[in-house]
Design a protein around this motif. Sequence first.
Motif, PDB file in Angstrom:
ATOM      1  N   LYS A  17       0.717  -1.113   0.012  1.00 19.07           N
ATOM      2  CA  LYS A  17      -0.055   0.045  -0.073  1.00 19.07           C
ATOM      3  C   LYS A  17       0.925   1.273  -0.077  1.00 19.07           C
ATOM      4  O   LYS A  17       0.750   2.210  -0.763  1.00 19.07           O
ATOM      5  CB  LYS A  17      -0.935  -0.273   1.335  1.00 19.07           C
ATOM      6  CG  LYS A  17      -2.331   0.281   0.984  1.00 19.07           C
ATOM      7  CD  LYS A  17      -3.361   0.121   2.310  1.00 19.07           C
ATOM      8  CE  LYS A  17      -3.818   1.715   2.464  1.00 19.07           C
ATOM      9  NZ  LYS A  17      -4.376   2.375   1.294  1.00 19.07           N
ATOM     10  N   TRP A  18       2.056   1.129   0.590  1.00 18.11           N
ATOM     11  CA  TRP A  18       2.755   2.440   0.774  1.00 18.11           C
ATOM     12  C   TRP A  18       3.536   2.704  -0.559  1.00 18.11           C
ATOM     13  O   TRP A  18       3.399   3.951  -1.016  1.00 18.11           O
ATOM     14  CB  TRP A  18       3.814   2.105   1.857  1.00 18.11           C
ATOM     15  CG  TRP A  18       4.959   3.257   2.029  1.00 18.11           C
ATOM     16  CD1 TRP A  18       6.288   2.937   1.777  1.00 18.11           C
ATOM     17  CD2 TRP A  18       4.819   4.564   2.332  1.00 18.11           C
ATOM     18  NE1 TRP A  18       6.970   4.070   2.161  1.00 18.11           N
ATOM     19  CE2 TRP A  18       6.157   5.079   2.382  1.00 18.11           C
ATOM     20  CE3 TRP A  18       3.658   5.335   2.680  1.00 18.11           C
ATOM     21  CZ2 TRP A  18       6.148   6.590   2.382  1.00 18.11           C
ATOM     22  CZ3 TRP A  18       4.016   6.780   2.724  1.00 18.11           C
ATOM     23  CH2 TRP A  18       5.318   7.223   2.670  1.00 18.11           C
ATOM     24  N   PHE A  21       0.920   4.098  -2.840  1.00 19.91           N
ATOM     25  CA  PHE A  21       0.703   5.519  -2.414  1.00 19.91           C
ATOM     26  C   PHE A  21       1.858   6.379  -3.118  1.00 19.91           C
ATOM     27  O   PHE A  21       1.557   7.625  -3.713  1.00 19.91           O
ATOM     28  CB  PHE A  21       0.778   5.691  -1.101  1.00 19.91           C
ATOM     29  CG  PHE A  21       0.457   7.121  -0.608  1.00 19.91           C
ATOM     30  CD1 PHE A  21      -0.706   7.904  -1.100  1.00 19.91           C
ATOM     31  CD2 PHE A  21       1.548   7.912   0.072  1.00 19.91           C
ATOM     32  CE1 PHE A  21      -0.866   9.169  -0.703  1.00 19.91           C
ATOM     33  CE2 PHE A  21       1.302   9.180   0.424  1.00 19.91           C
ATOM     34  CZ  PHE A  21       0.150   9.751   0.165  1.00 19.91           C
ATOM     35  N   SER A  24       1.268   6.481  -6.836  1.00 21.07           N
ATOM     36  CA  SER A  24       0.002   7.224  -7.261  1.00 21.07           C
ATOM     37  C   SER A  24       0.178   8.742  -6.860  1.00 21.07           C
ATOM     38  O   SER A  24      -0.518   9.461  -7.685  1.00 21.07           O
ATOM     39  CB  SER A  24      -1.027   6.675  -6.249  1.00 21.07           C
ATOM     40  OG  SER A  24      -1.008   7.326  -4.780  1.00 21.07           O
ATOM     41  N   PRO A  30      -3.345  10.886  -5.631  1.00 23.45           N
ATOM     42  CA  PRO A  30      -3.160  10.600  -4.230  1.00 23.45           C
ATOM     43  C   PRO A  30      -4.287   9.674  -3.591  1.00 23.45           C
ATOM     44  O   PRO A  30      -3.919   9.013  -2.695  1.00 23.45           O
ATOM     45  CB  PRO A  30      -2.546  11.919  -3.641  1.00 23.45           C
ATOM     46  CG  PRO A  30      -2.855  12.862  -4.527  1.00 23.45           C
ATOM     47  CD  PRO A  30      -3.070  12.247  -6.133  1.00 23.45           C
ATOM     48  N   GLY A  33      -4.545   6.378  -4.204  1.00 20.77           N
ATOM     49  CA  GLY A  33      -3.163   5.844  -3.660  1.00 20.77           C
ATOM     50  C   GLY A  33      -3.739   5.475  -2.025  1.00 20.77           C
ATOM     51  O   GLY A  33      -3.322   4.419  -1.553  1.00 20.77           O
ATOM     52  N   LEU A  34      -4.377   6.323  -1.452  1.00 19.54           N
ATOM     53  CA  LEU A  34      -4.714   6.380  -0.036  1.00 19.54           C
ATOM     54  C   LEU A  34      -5.776   5.316   0.050  1.00 19.54           C
ATOM     55  O   LEU A  34      -5.783   4.566   1.007  1.00 19.54           O
ATOM     56  CB  LEU A  34      -5.333   7.790   0.571  1.00 19.54           C
ATOM     57  CG  LEU A  34      -4.117   8.770   1.041  1.00 19.54           C
ATOM     58  CD1 LEU A  34      -4.855   9.869   1.412  1.00 19.54           C
ATOM     59  CD2 LEU A  34      -3.945   7.704   2.545  1.00 19.54           C
ATOM     60  N   HIS A  36      -6.442   2.712  -1.715  1.00 17.40           N
ATOM     61  CA  HIS A  36      -5.982   1.566  -2.575  1.00 17.40           C
ATOM     62  C   HIS A  36      -5.994   0.302  -1.564  1.00 17.40           C
ATOM     63  O   HIS A  36      -5.462   0.328  -0.680  1.00 17.40           O
ATOM     64  CB  HIS A  36      -4.732   1.865  -3.032  1.00 17.40           C
ATOM     65  CG  HIS A  36      -4.115   0.470  -3.839  1.00 17.40           C
ATOM     66  ND1 HIS A  36      -4.626   0.294  -5.061  1.00 17.40           N
ATOM     67  CD2 HIS A  36      -3.358  -0.574  -3.443  1.00 17.40           C
ATOM     68  CE1 HIS A  36      -4.091  -1.079  -5.486  1.00 17.40           C
ATOM     69  NE2 HIS A  36      -3.280  -1.527  -4.686  1.00 17.40           N
TER      70      HIS A  36
END
Length: 179
Positions: A17-18, A21, A24, A30, A33-34, A36
């Motif tokens: 996930k990081w 992010f 993204s 963004p 990405g957050l 996701h």
Amino acid sequence: MKIKNFFGHLKTITKHKWLVFKLSIKAGIPLRGLLHDLSKYSPTEFFESVKYYQGGKRSPIPVARENKGYSEAWLHHKGRNKHHLEYWNDADAKEPPIIPFKYCEEMICDKLAAGMVYLGKNWTKESEIEYWNQKEKNKILANENVKKFITEVFEDVAKNGVNVTINKKNLKRIYDKYC
Ligand SMILES: [Zn+2]
């Protein structure tokens, strides 16, 4: 349930996930990405993946499939996450639709981050196009133009690297060519 696998899986999905992010932000999405893959923290997805955890070296989903005949985590995941080609497959539709740009961007970030996490230091800029060509392109049911978009993006990554390829302007240029 092995406590080691619990924390191992937690670490794998959070690391993924990081990375998504960070990519993204480059892609100009963004918020996507957050948000996701948040469903990976739901009990349905989380605990099956802990049970079939592969040491963070590959996805637990195919292993669950081999063992149970299906993966409940995957069925739950693909039904809720528009960045997956499979989300858009309606068996009764004439053909798979064009996927909106923001989800295509998120999909590219997702695939890159997945490769980086699973391959670790063995990841190269050619890894994504190789995986896509060998394992996915001809197997997955998806709109042919969306497939052409993905292919060109990963060819671009192989040639020019992530930093040159992943930005909104370049991704939009490739998307508009096919979609
Ligand atoms: Zn996902």
